[in-house]
Design an enzyme around this catalytic site. Structure first.
Site, PDB file in Angstrom:
ATOM      1  N   CYS A   1     -16.314   3.442  -0.318  1.00 52.79           N
ATOM      2  CA  CYS A   1     -15.235   2.524   0.058  1.00 52.79           C
ATOM      3  C   CYS A   1     -14.696   2.771   1.458  1.00 52.79           C
ATOM      4  CB  CYS A   1     -14.110   2.579  -0.970  1.00 52.79           C
ATOM      5  SG  CYS A   1     -13.265   4.164  -1.044  1.00 52.79           S
TER       6      CYS A   1
ATOM      7  N   HIS B   1      -6.685   1.152  -7.157  1.00 57.63           N
ATOM      8  CA  HIS B   1      -7.048   0.388  -5.958  1.00 57.63           C
ATOM      9  C   HIS B   1      -7.830  -0.854  -6.391  1.00 57.63           C
ATOM     10  CE1 HIS B   1      -7.624  -0.620  -1.916  1.00 57.63           C
ATOM     11  NE2 HIS B   1      -8.241   0.456  -1.452  1.00 57.63           N
TER      12      HIS B   1
ATOM     13  N   ASP C   1     -16.804   8.547  -3.179  1.00 56.58           N
ATOM     14  CA  ASP C   1     -15.614   8.430  -2.345  1.00 56.58           C
ATOM     15  C   ASP C   1     -15.235   9.831  -1.872  1.00 56.58           C
ATOM     16  OD1 ASP C   1     -13.414   7.379  -1.045  1.00 56.58           O
ATOM     17  OD2 ASP C   1     -12.198   7.145  -2.846  1.00 56.58           O
TER      18      ASP C   1
ATOM     19  N   ARG D   1       0.886  -1.181   0.000  1.00 59.40           N
ATOM     20  CA  ARG D   1       0.000   0.000   0.000  1.00 59.40           C
ATOM     21  C   ARG D   1       0.914   1.219   0.000  1.00 59.40           C
ATOM     22  NH1 ARG D   1      -5.404   1.261   1.523  1.00 59.40           N
ATOM     23  NH2 ARG D   1      -5.640   3.256   2.560  1.00 59.40           N
TER      24      ARG D   1
ATOM     25  N   ARG E   1     -14.226  -6.762   1.373  1.00 51.61           N
ATOM     26  CA  ARG E   1     -12.774  -6.674   1.200  1.00 51.61           C
ATOM     27  C   ARG E   1     -12.120  -7.977   1.664  1.00 51.61           C
ATOM     28  NH1 ARG E   1     -10.005  -1.865   1.048  1.00 51.61           N
ATOM     29  NH2 ARG E   1      -8.221  -3.250   0.720  1.00 51.61           N
TER      30      ARG E   1
ATOM     31  N   GLN F   1     -10.010  -2.963  -3.894  1.00 50.20           N
ATOM     32  CA  GLN F   1     -11.297  -2.354  -3.592  1.00 50.20           C
ATOM     33  C   GLN F   1     -12.308  -2.677  -4.681  1.00 50.20           C
ATOM     34  OE1 GLN F   1     -12.285  -0.445  -0.746  1.00 50.20           O
ATOM     35  NE2 GLN F   1     -14.233  -0.977  -1.711  1.00 50.20           N
TER      36      GLN F   1
END
Length: 299
Positions: free
Chosen positions: A257, A128, A219, A101, A285, A131
């Site tokens: 998310c 991402h 988001d 990450r 997730r 996600q």
């Protein structure tokens, strides 16, 4: 196993492989697949703070019979104490896969270039994909598949949105994107979706995106590292908040998310309403990443 060596972007999977991962995730979640990864270790590199990414990967590896090692900014000097290439080579000798990450997508590409084990993108400034796996699993569950589902992205054309555009194209979602001027999806992402065969419709007015939608996704407007742009972005995104007024003529369910900035891109009332798929999305997730890890590592 998957043909790809690494999972850096959602389209590192073929369309068939994407469906395979989603099917595996659904089966694991339903208790119909008890595949294990005994004695396998996932190294987890974090430049950015995390709640869902760390917990879901660490819990997932434990549930699969493996082990995860957290390496945060204070534990490992990515690109500072030693070159990324050296870090990647050494990690490859210790672990069975690496989840990273990071801020810079180019750093992820360099780690992947020198790694002998699968690298999984846990988030970069560009993408991402993990996600997106959870997003697609959530939509597939909520609507019993993807056929005929109308989706809308409202807000910033950020890394989460760009991965979702490609993932939506791969499964054939009918997607409309509403973003303010200068904050849209990258042209390359839109062109890629068009090449896949399901380019999103791009509009300026979020109402045009939402009114016919079955699911609305948003988001944060100010992502990590963009705090200095806060005043400018709040002004640019005026009218793009997902609230009861925007959804007044829609029965759409809502995704986010997380973490959510309540009162900015979405209201507390919408998040706490029966519309919200957000909590299923967050849980997924875990299941989506377990499906991915099994497909990457189960020989």
């Amino acid at each position: 196993m998957l043909e790809t060596d690494h999972f850096l972007d959602i389209d590192d999977l073929s369309t068939d492989e994407l469906h395979t991962v989603l099917d595996r995730a659904a089966a694991i979640k339903a208790g119909e697949d008890d595949t294990q990864l005994p004695d396998q270790t996932l190294g987890m590199l974090f430049e950015k703070p995390s709640t869902r990414t760390r917990i879901s990967f660490e819990t997932g590896m434990t549930q699969l019979g493996g082990h995860a090692i957290f390496l945060g900014p204070d534990d490992i000097q990515l690109g500072h104490g030693e070159p990324l290439s050296d870090t990647s080579r050494v990690l490859s000798r210790y672990v069975d896969a690496v989840m990273a990450r990071l801020f810079d997508h180019e750093d992820l590409l360099e780690i992947a270039e020198y790694s002998d084990v699968p690298i999984v993108n846990g988030l970069t400034d560009d993408a991402h994909p993990c996600q997106t796996l959870a997003d697609l699993l959530t939509i597939e569950e909520a609507f019993d598949g993807f056929d005929g589902v109308q989706a809308a992205w409202v807000g910033d054309g950020n890394n989460v949105g760009q991965s979702f555009v490609i993932g939506a194209a791969m499964v054939g979602l009918d997607l409309t994107v509403a973003t303010p001027e200068n904050y849209g999806m990258d042209d390359a992402v839109l062109e890629q979706a068009e090449e896949i065969g399901h380019a999103p419709t791009v509009v300026d007015d979020p109402k045009d995106a939402v009114d016919d939608a079955d699911v609305v996704y948003t988001d944060v407007w100010i992502s990590m590292g963009q705090e200095d742009q806060r005043h400018e972005k709040l002004a640019a995104f005026d009218g793009y908040q997902v609230n009861e007024s925007l959804l007044a003529d829609s029965d759409a369910q809502v995704m986010h998310c997380l973490p959510a900035h309540r009162g900015e891109e979405i209201t507390h009332e919408v998040l706490e309403s029966d519309r919200a798929l957000v909590w299923d999305q967050a849980e997924n997730r875990l299941h989506a990443q377990k499906g991915l890890l099994v497909e990457l590592l189960d020989a």
